[in-house]
Scaffold this motif. Structure first.
Motif, short mmCIF file in Angstrom:
data_model
loop_
_atom_site.label_atom_id
_atom_site.label_comp_id
_atom_site.label_asym_id
_atom_site.label_seq_id
_atom_site.Cartn_x
_atom_site.Cartn_y
_atom_site.Cartn_z
N PHE A 123 -11.37 -5.89 -7.31
CA PHE A 123 -11.98 -4.69 -7.87
C PHE A 123 -11.41 -3.44 -7.17
CE2 PHE A 123 -15.46 -1.65 -8.58
CZ PHE A 123 -15.75 -1.88 -9.91
N ILE A 124 -11.25 -3.55 -5.84
CA ILE A 124 -10.67 -2.44 -5.07
C ILE A 124 -9.24 -2.18 -5.54
CG2 ILE A 124 -9.84 -1.76 -2.76
CD1 ILE A 124 -12.24 -3.37 -1.62
N ILE A 125 -8.47 -3.27 -5.72
CA ILE A 125 -7.08 -3.11 -6.17
C ILE A 125 -7.05 -2.47 -7.56
CG2 ILE A 125 -5.00 -4.37 -6.87
CD1 ILE A 125 -5.69 -6.39 -4.64
N GLY A 126 -7.97 -2.89 -8.43
CA GLY A 126 -8.03 -2.34 -9.79
C GLY A 126 -8.31 -0.84 -9.79
N ILE A 127 -9.16 -0.39 -8.90
CA ILE A 127 -9.46 1.04 -8.83
C ILE A 127 -8.28 1.79 -8.20
CG2 ILE A 127 -10.91 2.79 -7.70
CD1 ILE A 127 -13.28 0.97 -8.09
N TRP A 128 -7.69 1.15 -7.18
CA TRP A 128 -6.59 1.79 -6.46
C TRP A 128 -5.32 1.91 -7.30
CZ3 TRP A 128 -2.13 -1.09 -5.05
CH2 TRP A 128 -1.22 -0.39 -4.26
N ALA A 129 -5.04 0.88 -8.12
CA ALA A 129 -3.76 0.80 -8.82
C ALA A 129 -3.60 1.94 -9.82
CB ALA A 129 -3.64 -0.53 -9.55
N LYS A 130 -2.40 2.52 -9.81
CA LYS A 130 -2.11 3.57 -10.77
C LYS A 130 -1.26 3.04 -11.93
CE LYS A 130 -2.31 7.79 -8.03
NZ LYS A 130 -1.51 8.74 -7.24
N ASN A 131 -0.71 1.85 -11.77
CA ASN A 131 0.07 1.27 -12.85
C ASN A 131 0.05 -0.26 -12.72
OD1 ASN A 131 2.07 0.53 -10.85
ND2 ASN A 131 2.73 2.68 -10.91
N PHE A 132 0.65 -0.92 -13.71
CA PHE A 132 0.58 -2.38 -13.73
C PHE A 132 1.32 -3.01 -12.55
CE2 PHE A 132 -0.80 -1.70 -18.06
CZ PHE A 132 -1.79 -2.65 -18.17
N GLU A 133 2.37 -2.32 -12.08
CA GLU A 133 3.14 -2.86 -10.98
C GLU A 133 2.27 -2.94 -9.72
OE1 GLU A 133 6.37 -0.50 -9.68
OE2 GLU A 133 7.33 -2.15 -8.61
#
Lengths: 309, 256
Positions: free
Chosen positions: B158-168
């Motif tokens: 969930f943290i990664i999903g919020i942090w991520a700005k793109n699919f990479e």
């Protein structure tokens, strides 16, 4: 009675951009309020703050007597938001997304209401279609249906008719009026003057993050309405005769028209004296007309003055 | 009492599970197939040449590690996608404008992703019975740990999903960090099999404690004591919850 009270609302983005500076605004229950302003004026930021998408730098919002921070649940249950961009899921069925939206806002299922809503927005026949199969206009109606699915008291429409064809725009206007009849307060943003003129009870003009004017639409048009007198000349003029210079008229249509702008509410409009001088000079004209300036003219003038002030 | 929005939580939970259901067969077949391949390669082909590990046949020994390997990656990818997709499509406006608290939002998304992870964990465990004799000494503790580990990794996702700005960015942490740490975290070996230097180094890998603890619930023995494993799990959960609390409080990459 007011349903929305905004006071001292300001937003400075992390980049340093001042999107809103000290907005005060009160919206009456059941009115249609148009927030008019050019792109980047702060309209979307303001709506974003009220709806919980943007964190304000300072200021408060009271919705139906409830503070938007302390009582965010109660406040948000009363609000429906239709953003400017078309944001939809792709693979869901139309009716499922509407049911989802209603439940997300904590409302118990109500199939009869959902059916009525979808019929109202002419989406009922498409209820089992996947969202991605819908046309752009239908997707916009779907977003309105989602916003209305929890029966909000206040509906925010951010640029509801941007990039929408004429027919859908008319549909949208009709729908907004129907909602008002049911007592829903509607706040819409637009940069189409036509839209504000057509629908709004009151108009707020926003530019550069400042609300520079809030007025009843009719009063606004009367107060700031300038009129324009046009004379259709028999023989075209190449220049304004010096004798007419004090009225500062302009030539239009390659010298075939003499145009004079005046303040319709002024004690001396200058129209009779101008006409007298024109006939004294022997300038013949076949026709004349006066026209009330539109909200657009008013708007351009206001924004222009607001920027130079 | 009235100040909650359980209907909203339930709506998101159902929505997310429906998303999983659409890809049900791939979600189901993939872990089964992967597990089968691991068993064929490591269990039968290589395992037959390996001795027992701590009194357990090698094939059975790798079962907890295999379950963990799939659950880590599934948890992170499902949970991060769950919250990243609305950000990407823009439909997050509806979530942010809804009368849902931060806790309820996390409960719904992480709850749904963890549900799926636990289902996959159970499927892998069931699949393993086709290849080896299963032995679970502490079934209740095993289920409890499986659920808690699923929750922990879903929180992390969930943290990664919020942090991520793109699919990479969405892919980079699971592939470059979690996968190697899991592989080197004792999924396929006991750290006692390593030279002393590597044993010490391995203890800095947080995943070791989770796999060891989970393995303990199967065979009553692990690389580290069960108490240490439980402590590590609790710490991981606490860190993830802390980060998420901070994200919602500041609106980090959620609100402007």
């Amino acid at each position: 009675m007011s349903i929305l009270e905004i006071s001292g609302l300001a937003k400075v983005y992390a980049s340093g951009t001042v999107a809103l500076s000290d907005i005060d605004l009160t919206i009456q229950r059941g009115e249609i309020f148009a927030l008019l302003g050019p792109n980047g004026a702060g309209k979307t930021t303001m709506i974003g703050i009220i709806c919980g998408l943007v964190t304000p730098t300072r200021g408060t919002v009271i919705v139906d007597g409830k503070d938007f921070r302390q009582s965010y649940r109660k406040v948000r249950r009363k609000i429906g938001l239709v953003p400017q961009e078309l944001h939809t899921d792709a693979f869901e069925k139309v009716i499922d997304t509407i049911r989802f939206s209603r439940a997300l806002f904590g409302k118990a299922a109500n199939p009869a209401f959902i059916e009525e809503l979808l019929r109202d927005l002419t989406l009922w026949d498409k209820r089992d279609a996947q969202v991605q199969e819908l046309s752009g206009g239908m997707k916009r109606r779907l977003m309105i249906a989602k916003a209305l699915s929890h029966e909000p008291d206040i509906l925010f429409l951010d640029e509801p008719t941007a990039g929408v064809d004429v027919e859908l725009r008319r549909d949208m206007w009709r729908m907004v009026r129907r909602l008002r009849e049911r007592g829903v307060t509607i706040i819409l943003t637009t940069h189409y003057i036509e839209e504000a003129e057509e629908m709004a009870d009151r108009v707020g003009v926003i530019t550069g993050g400042k609300l520079i004017l809030v007025e009843e639409k009719q009063v606004l048009m009367r107060k700031l309405g300038r009129k324009r007198l046009t004379l259709n000349l028999d023989t075209p003029l190449t220049a304004i005769p010096v004798e007419l210079a004090e009225w500062r008229p302009e030539l239009a249509a390659e010298g075939h028209e003499l145009v004079y702008e005046f303040d319709a509410r002024a004690e001396k409009t200058g129209v009779p004296s101008l006409l007298r001088r024109v006939s004294d000079l022997g300038i013949g004209f076949s026709d004349l007309n006066t026209r009330q300036s539109s909200l657009e003219d008013i708007f351009v003038e206001l924004v222009h003055n607001g920027q130079t002030a | 009492m009235s100040d909650n929005n359980l209907r909203g939580v339930w709506a998101i939970y159902k929505f997310e599970l429906a998303r999983f259901r659409r890809t049900f067969w791939t979600s189901l077949v993939l872990p089964v197939l992967t597990t089968a391949l691991y068993f064929i390669v490591f269990g039968s082909a290589i395992g037959s040449r390996m001795g027992d590990v701590g009194g357990t046949s090698y094939g059975a020994f790798i079962v907890p590690g295999l379950i963990m390997l799939s659950m880590f990656t599934e948890s992170i990818s499902n949970s991060s996608f769950g919250i990243y997709m609305p950000k990407w499509t823009g439909t997050i406006y509806e979530l942010l404008s809804s009368p849902l608290s931060a806790f309820e939002t996390v409960l719904a998304y992480v709850g749904a992703a963890a549900t799926k992870s636990v289902i996959i964990g159970i499927i892998i465990l069931a699949t393993s019975t086709f290849f080896v004799e299963p032995r679970v000494d502490h079934p209740v503790l095993m289920m409890g740990m499986m659920i808690l580990i699923a929750i922990a990794f879903c929180l992390f996702g969930f943290i990664i999903g919020i942090w991520a700005k793109n699919f990479e960015q969405l892919q980079v942490i699971p592939l470059l960090v979690v996968y190697p740490l899991t592989f080197l975290g004792g999924a396929f070996y006991s750290i006692n099999m390593l030279p002393p230097f590597w044993q010490t180094l391995t203890l800095f890998n947080p995943v070791v404690y989770l796999i060891s603890g989970f393995r303990w619930t199967f065979f009553g023995a692990g690389d580290v004591s069960i108490a240490v494993s439980m402590g590590a799990l609790a710490l991981f959960l606490a860190i993830c919850l802390g980060v998420i609390f901070w994200m919602f409080r500041t609106g980090y990459r959620l609100k402007s």
